[in-house]
Design an enzyme around this catalytic site. Structure first.
Site, mmCIF file in Angstrom:
data_model
loop_
_atom_site.group_PDB
_atom_site.id
_atom_site.type_symbol
_atom_site.label_atom_id
_atom_site.label_comp_id
_atom_site.label_asym_id
_atom_site.label_seq_id
_atom_site.Cartn_x
_atom_site.Cartn_y
_atom_site.Cartn_z
ATOM 1 N N ASN A 194 0.852 -1.186 0.000
ATOM 2 C CA ASN A 194 0.000 0.000 0.000
ATOM 3 C C ASN A 194 0.893 1.242 0.000
ATOM 4 O OD1 ASN A 194 -1.615 2.244 0.904
ATOM 5 N ND2 ASN A 194 -3.131 0.795 1.666
ATOM 6 N N HIS A 203 -3.764 -4.757 7.988
ATOM 7 C CA HIS A 203 -3.831 -3.708 8.998
ATOM 8 C C HIS A 203 -2.885 -4.026 10.159
ATOM 9 C CE1 HIS A 203 -5.846 0.090 10.029
ATOM 10 N NE2 HIS A 203 -5.478 -0.206 11.256
ATOM 11 N N ASP A 204 -1.840 -3.227 10.254
ATOM 12 C CA ASP A 204 -0.840 -3.309 11.330
ATOM 13 C C ASP A 204 0.007 -4.580 11.301
ATOM 14 O OD1 ASP A 204 -1.563 -0.830 12.174
ATOM 15 O OD2 ASP A 204 -2.682 -1.486 13.929
ATOM 16 N N GLU A 222 -8.687 -0.111 -2.745
ATOM 17 C CA GLU A 222 -9.603 -0.306 -1.632
ATOM 18 C C GLU A 222 -10.224 1.025 -1.233
ATOM 19 O OE1 GLU A 222 -7.014 -2.129 1.255
ATOM 20 O OE2 GLU A 222 -6.567 -0.200 2.200
ATOM 21 N N HIS A 259 -5.577 3.361 -1.493
ATOM 22 C CA HIS A 259 -6.849 3.571 -0.798
ATOM 23 C C HIS A 259 -7.203 5.057 -0.879
ATOM 24 C CE1 HIS A 259 -9.493 2.571 2.956
ATOM 25 N NE2 HIS A 259 -10.015 3.567 2.264
#
Length: 238
Positions: free
Chosen positions: A7, A191-192, A70, A43
């Site tokens: 990302n 995520h993370d 996304e 995103h």
């Protein structure tokens, strides 16, 4: 092997903080692929505080791997963008307007009709669909009825609890993944996830098709170098 999609939102955040075009987001997308990643994720948000809609359009022609866009499909502007660009995959995230970062998955029961109708639009255009879900077997079962191709397990809870008890942290994800596999749904995650917790997660979710990682990877790249960091993340998935 699980694919790594990088990302590049934070690259755009840095660019936007100063104006101009340094760093160059399009070049970053090219380099991500040259450095060994399996895909590029963006995103875009309505305020364009990082990735701009023009970035999403500009990246499409240089993709040689896989392109994942996304975002919040409750924004018509987002739907129109995806249908115009036609990425390999669209990941639907239930963000609220002005939300700092994604912090929960879809309620696939409450929003099932909406998701079903929206997903059908993307699939008719030949775009693979993944939807953000929490590691809840009920939400995974609900996802099947939306018509989605994949789910993306929201891994913030795993990352937060990993240091204290890795086995306990990953347990809900193992259960959710088992349900998804039984139902024939592909499994993504994000995520993370970072260099400390990624290998353990991937080891315990052998069906994992793809992870999307941005913030932690870009932070590591500041110290370790962009190409080296991508390779380090890839090794965690082997």
């Amino acid at each position: 092997m699980t694919k790594l999609s990088v990302n590049i939102n934070k690259i755009a955040t840095l660019r936007n903080s100063r104006g101009g075009n340094n760093p160059d987001v399009i070049k970053a997308a090219i380099d991500v692929q040259l450095f060994g990643a399996d895909g590029v994720t963006v995103h875009p948000r309505p305020d364009e505080r990082h990735i701009r809609y023009s970035d999403a359009r500009g990246i499409k022609p240089i993709i040689t791997t896989e392109y994942n866009i996304e975002g919040n499909c409750r924004e018509q502007k987002f739907i129109d963008l995806v249908l115009e660009v036609k990425p390999d995959q669209v990941t639907l995230v239930p963000d609220a307007e002005g939300q700092l970062t994604s912090d929960h998955g879809w309620d696939t029961i409450q929003h099932q009709k909406y998701l079903k109708d929206t997903i059908a639009i993307f699939k008719e255009a030949g775009i693979r669909v993944s939807i953000f879900v929490d590691p809840d077997p009920e939400m995974v079962r609900g996802a099947l009825d939306t018509g989605t191709d994949r789910i993306e397990l929201y891994t913030e809870a795993y990352a937060s609890n990993f240091v204290k008890d890795p086995k306990k942290a990953v347990a809900p994800y193992v259960k959710a993944a088992a349900v998804a596999q039984k139902l024939g749904l592909g499994i993504n995650a994000g995520h993370d996830l970072d260099l400390e917790n990624l290998a353990y997660f991937a080891k315990n979710i052998p069906e994992l098709a793809e992870v999307s990682i941005g913030h932690a990877l870009i932070c590591d790249a500041i110290y370790l170098g962009f190409e080296n960091t991508i390779q380090l993340y890839k090794r965690q998935l082997q």
